[in-house]
Design a protein around this motif. Structure first.
Motif, short mmCIF file in Angstrom:
data_model
loop_
_atom_site.label_atom_id
_atom_site.label_comp_id
_atom_site.label_asym_id
_atom_site.label_seq_id
_atom_site.Cartn_x
_atom_site.Cartn_y
_atom_site.Cartn_z
N ARG A 1 -7.09 -14.16 -8.18
CA ARG A 1 -6.48 -15.32 -8.64
C ARG A 1 -6.89 -16.17 -7.17
O ARG A 1 -6.88 -17.25 -7.57
CB ARG A 1 -5.72 -15.33 -8.93
CG ARG A 1 -5.17 -14.45 -10.86
CD ARG A 1 -3.69 -14.38 -10.90
NE ARG A 1 -3.35 -13.81 -10.18
CZ ARG A 1 -1.99 -13.03 -10.60
NH1 ARG A 1 -1.35 -13.76 -11.07
NH2 ARG A 1 -1.51 -11.74 -9.20
N SER A 2 -6.75 -16.00 -6.19
CA SER A 2 -7.07 -16.49 -4.94
C SER A 2 -8.04 -16.81 -4.72
O SER A 2 -8.86 -15.98 -4.01
CB SER A 2 -6.12 -15.56 -3.78
OG SER A 2 -5.77 -16.62 -2.89
N GLY A 3 -8.72 -17.94 -4.90
CA GLY A 3 -9.93 -18.66 -4.12
C GLY A 3 -10.26 -17.86 -2.21
O GLY A 3 -11.52 -17.87 -1.40
N ALA A 4 -9.23 -18.17 -1.45
CA ALA A 4 -8.86 -18.35 -0.28
C ALA A 4 -9.10 -16.50 0.30
O ALA A 4 -9.63 -16.69 0.75
CB ALA A 4 -7.07 -18.88 -0.11
N ILE B 1 -25.64 -4.98 -9.81
CA ILE B 1 -24.88 -6.86 -10.09
C ILE B 1 -23.66 -5.50 -10.65
O ILE B 1 -23.33 -4.77 -11.21
CB ILE B 1 -25.00 -7.13 -11.16
CG1 ILE B 1 -26.77 -7.74 -10.82
CG2 ILE B 1 -24.15 -8.41 -11.15
CD1 ILE B 1 -26.81 -9.07 -12.17
N ALA B 2 -22.25 -5.97 -9.63
CA ALA B 2 -20.99 -4.71 -9.22
C ALA B 2 -20.06 -6.28 -9.62
O ALA B 2 -20.33 -7.79 -9.46
CB ALA B 2 -21.08 -4.59 -8.95
N VAL B 3 -19.53 -6.40 -10.37
CA VAL B 3 -18.31 -6.53 -11.03
C VAL B 3 -16.87 -5.77 -10.20
O VAL B 3 -16.79 -5.03 -10.84
CB VAL B 3 -17.79 -6.98 -12.79
CG1 VAL B 3 -16.51 -7.81 -12.30
CG2 VAL B 3 -18.79 -8.10 -12.77
N VAL B 4 -15.84 -6.25 -9.86
CA VAL B 4 -14.60 -5.91 -8.66
C VAL B 4 -13.29 -7.27 -8.80
O VAL B 4 -13.26 -7.46 -8.58
CB VAL B 4 -14.22 -5.54 -7.76
CG1 VAL B 4 -14.12 -4.64 -7.38
CG2 VAL B 4 -15.98 -4.17 -7.19
N THR B 5 -12.65 -6.02 -10.04
CA THR B 5 -11.69 -6.66 -9.98
C THR B 5 -10.05 -6.75 -9.42
O THR B 5 -10.18 -5.45 -8.68
CB THR B 5 -11.00 -6.86 -12.09
OG1 THR B 5 -10.72 -5.27 -11.89
CG2 THR B 5 -11.95 -6.77 -12.94
N GLY B 6 -9.26 -7.38 -9.28
CA GLY B 6 -8.09 -7.32 -8.04
C GLY B 6 -8.50 -7.01 -6.66
O GLY B 6 -8.60 -6.47 -6.29
N ALA B 7 -9.94 -7.76 -6.36
CA ALA B 7 -10.57 -7.63 -4.86
C ALA B 7 -10.66 -8.34 -4.06
O ALA B 7 -10.33 -8.26 -2.99
CB ALA B 7 -12.04 -8.09 -5.77
N SER B 8 -9.01 -8.74 -3.90
CA SER B 8 -9.01 -9.99 -2.61
C SER B 8 -7.93 -9.36 -1.77
O SER B 8 -7.75 -9.51 -0.45
CB SER B 8 -8.26 -11.43 -3.21
OG SER B 8 -6.70 -10.62 -4.01
N PRO C 1 -17.75 -15.09 -4.56
CA PRO C 1 -16.21 -15.13 -5.29
C PRO C 1 -16.05 -15.07 -6.25
O PRO C 1 -17.40 -16.39 -6.51
CB PRO C 1 -15.88 -16.44 -4.30
CG PRO C 1 -16.36 -15.99 -2.54
CD PRO C 1 -17.76 -15.87 -3.23
N MET C 2 -15.39 -14.83 -7.40
CA MET C 2 -15.54 -14.58 -8.55
C MET C 2 -13.65 -15.26 -9.02
O MET C 2 -13.06 -14.02 -9.60
CB MET C 2 -15.39 -14.49 -9.63
CG MET C 2 -15.87 -14.42 -11.00
SD MET C 2 -16.60 -13.05 -12.22
CE MET C 2 -16.56 -13.67 -12.98
N VAL C 3 -13.66 -16.17 -8.77
CA VAL C 3 -12.06 -16.94 -8.80
C VAL C 3 -11.42 -16.97 -10.94
O VAL C 3 -12.13 -17.80 -11.94
CB VAL C 3 -11.03 -18.24 -8.68
CG1 VAL C 3 -9.63 -18.53 -9.30
CG2 VAL C 3 -11.40 -18.65 -7.19
#
Length: 268
Positions: A65-68, A35-42, A82-84
């Protein structure tokens, strides 16, 4: 222990039995089940990293921050979740600490190039808040999760070649990235006995939407290429590949280091 027994033990450490009965060496193992978490991923580096880890088999919580933008990524791969959220929001940090995490890619950050005499307090505070304070709290939350679940883990801080050298118009940025390199080393030493590895990936200028305006300037592009012995600009996939290595069992003996993806910039 006999030499033959030692050889068998070493083979067990380096091989894993797959469902079809074949044996894969450690360097060939993927991230299935992780299980990975990547921030600033959009977008940019974060997007490339999230997709790379997903392709390797990890379930990737892509944070932005952008769900789209995140949904566009999720449409590309079923392993993208997706993790807003905003990494500067205490509620996000609290939620992050409650998750089960095997891999953290601490990627969210910003830069605003300015001469030192032009740096205003708002710029200084925003960059310190995101690049240092939020990065620390995200890493801390992930470490707490890994310690609680006792499965070890890999924390990868995305820094910069500017965390190793200096450069004009980047006093604040260099300061924040040097801080993150220091955090990487200190966390690595503290968490190593618990089976948690902490490293950084430090890229040079990478061709993304964020860097495009700078790289479109012929004079700046010339300066950058002149500073990179390989004579070319990096691509997001170059950074993603380095992250994949540090996230995978292939780097099982690597901690407290900074993997420079800089085409030789800092070797001079």
């Amino acid at each position: 222990m006999t030499a033959n027994a030692k050889t068998k033990l070493r083979k067990q450490e380096w091989d894993t039995v797959m469902g079809n009965g074949t044996m894969l060496p450690t360097w060939a193992q993927g991230l299935s089940g992780r299980i990975a978490v990547v921030t600033g991923a959009s977008r940019g580096l974060g997007s490339a990293i999230a997709l790379c880890l997903a392709e390797a088999g990890a379930k990737v919580h892509a944070v932005a921050r952008s769900g789209a933008d995140l949904q566009e990524m999720a449409d590309q791969h079923t392993n993208i979740l997706p993790m807003v959220g905003d990494v500067t929001d205490p509620r996000f940090i609290e939620d992050l600490g409650k998750m089960e995490i095997d891999i953290l890619v601490n990627n969210a950050g910003m830069n605003r190039p300015l001469l030192i005499e032009d740096v205003d307090l708002e710029t200084l505070d925003r960059m310190l808040g995101l690049n240092v304070r939020a990065a620390y709290l995200v890493a801390q939350a992930a470490a707490k999760s890994m310690l609680a679940h006792r499965r070890g883990g890999s924390i990868i801080n995305i820094t910069s070649q500017m965390g190793h050298v200096g450069s004009p118009r980047r006093t604040v940025y260099c300061m924040t990235k040097h801080a993150l390199e220091g955090l990487t080393k200190a966390m690595a030493v503290e968490l190593a006995p618990k089976g948690i590895r902490v490293n950084s990936v430090a890229p040079t200028f990478i061709e993304t939407a964020m860097t495009k305006p700078m790289l479109d300037d012929p004079a700046f592009m010339g300066f950058v290429k002149n500073m990179i012995p390989m004579g070319k600009i990096g691509q997001p996939e170059d950074v993603a590949a380095a992250v994949l290595f540090l996230a995978s069992p292939a780097s099982g003996m690597v901690t407290g280091t900074s993997l420079l993806v800089d085409g030789g910039w800092t070797a001079q």
